[in-house]
Design an enzyme around this catalytic site. Structure first.
Site: not given
Ligand SMILES: *Cc1c(COP(=O)(O)O)cnc(C)c1O
Length: 339
Positions: A80, A183, A219
């Site tokens: 990722r 991210k 989200e």
């Molecule tokens: C990091 C994140 C998540 C959760 O991802 P995980 O890999 O399960 O920790 C969900 N939504 C957003 C916007 C994120 O930045």
């Protein structure tokens, strides 16, 4: 001995002994460096400071019953981070370097991995920034990859207790063709006002809808959204959602438990027909949701009528935690021992 109250750690920053760093300069990644400094010295014109060239990851290491320390699905975080780097034109970190840096950061701070039965863990925070100077809008020529670790308790203060959230329409965290799927820090900057307001109004987070139609659930703040309906695990499909590794794992577990997994658009109206809903992410694994209030219409959707998390969410949560802590066989090969 460390003077840490392991059972009551917040999800916050606790100083550890070392962090690790690596620069991309002159067309290549350099040597891994170990630092005991909590600060970074970077150029005043670094692109991360001006143009948002920054991406991060979050994963956890757990002390298990057998005394070993295991990291959960690091390969997915490495992948990722590569996608995030590609998405904002940064140099991507090879998986081998990611692994080496992660193992070193954990090993150097091994005594900060919380004891096994405390519910706490060692949070691992990799980050990648454009560190080279540019004044015009362009990607940097130099990048810095770092990992620090910090012991944390559960993300949501309430722990595995249902929380209240609100649906909002007056802010978006990500545009349909923007950077919601990677991210990067910019998405978080965009979500801060709505998140802080939700806290002030008594909610643990704000649910963002799709930015185009304001019809579909995107989200739950910094976490993915899921719902349980009968024998189905349902989670939104959208180009602006960050693909959560926790959500991916829960889908696998739901399937393994004989449930049907559905990836599809979820409208606000659909909320009325669900048995259980929750938010998921590394920090909390699952935050069961008790009440969703629509900030605009005032409409309320309620779950967990008895005050406790629903049975399916509880089962999924317990199984994922059992795999992470080595109490259940790791049949999917998700954990990696740090030796
Ligand atoms: C990091 C994140 C998540 C959760 O991802 P995980 O890999 O399960 O920790 C969900 N939504 C957003 C916007 C994120 O930045």
């Amino acid at each position: 001995m460390l003077n840490i109250d392991w059972k009551n750690l917040p999800f916050g920053y606790v100083k550890t002994d070392y962090n690790v760093r690596c620069y991309w300069r002159n067309g290549q990644w350099g040597e891994l460096e170990v630092s005991s400094s909590e600060t970074v010295n970077i150029h005043i014109a670094a692109t991360c400071l001006h143009y948002g060239q920054e991406a991060f990851e979050g994963l956890k290491a757990f002390r298990c019953k057998d005394g070993k320390v295991r990291v959960f699905r690091w390969e997915e975080n490495a992948k990722r981070l590569r996608n995030s780097a590609d998405g904002i034109l940064m140099k991507s970190v090879p998986d081998k370097l990611f692994k080496e840096a992660m193992e070193l950061a954990v090993k150097l701070n091994m005594h900060y991995v919380p004891p096994q039965d405390t519910g706490s863990s060692l949070y691992i925070r990799p980050l990648l920034i454009g560190s080279g100077p540019k004044v015009g809008v362009q990607p940097a020529d130099e990048y810095l990859f770092m990992i620090f670790v910090t012991p944390v308790g559960p993300y949501f203060k309430e722990g595995f207790k249902p929380v209240n959230v609100q649906i909002i329409r007056d802010y978006d965290r990500a545009a349909p063709l923007g950077t919601g799927h990677i991210k990067v820090g910019g998405n978080y900057a965009a979500s801060l006002i709505a998140g802080e307001r939700a806290h002030h109004e008594g909610y643990s987070t704000a649910i963002f809808l799709d930015a185009h139609e304001k019809k579909f659930i995107d989200e739950a703040g910094p976490a993915n959204f899921f719902a349980i309906k009968g024998n189905s695990y349902i989670t939104p499909q959208s180009k602006s959602i960050l693909p959560s590794i926790t959500n991916m794992s829960l889908r696998t577990l739901a399937e393994d438990m004989g449930m049907k997994v559905e990836l599809k658009s979820i409208t606000v109206e659909d909320l009325a027909g669900f048995d259980e809903v929750g938010a998921c992410g590394t920090a909390a694994v699952i935050s069961p949701i008790k009440k969703i209030q629509d900030r605009d219409t005032g409409k309320v959707y309620e779950y967990c009528k008895d005050g406790n998390a629903g049975p399916v969410s509880t089962k999924l949560y317990n199984r994922l935690r059992a795999i992470q802590s080595g109490e259940e066989p790791d049949k999917f090969g998700w954990t990696h021992v740090i030796e």
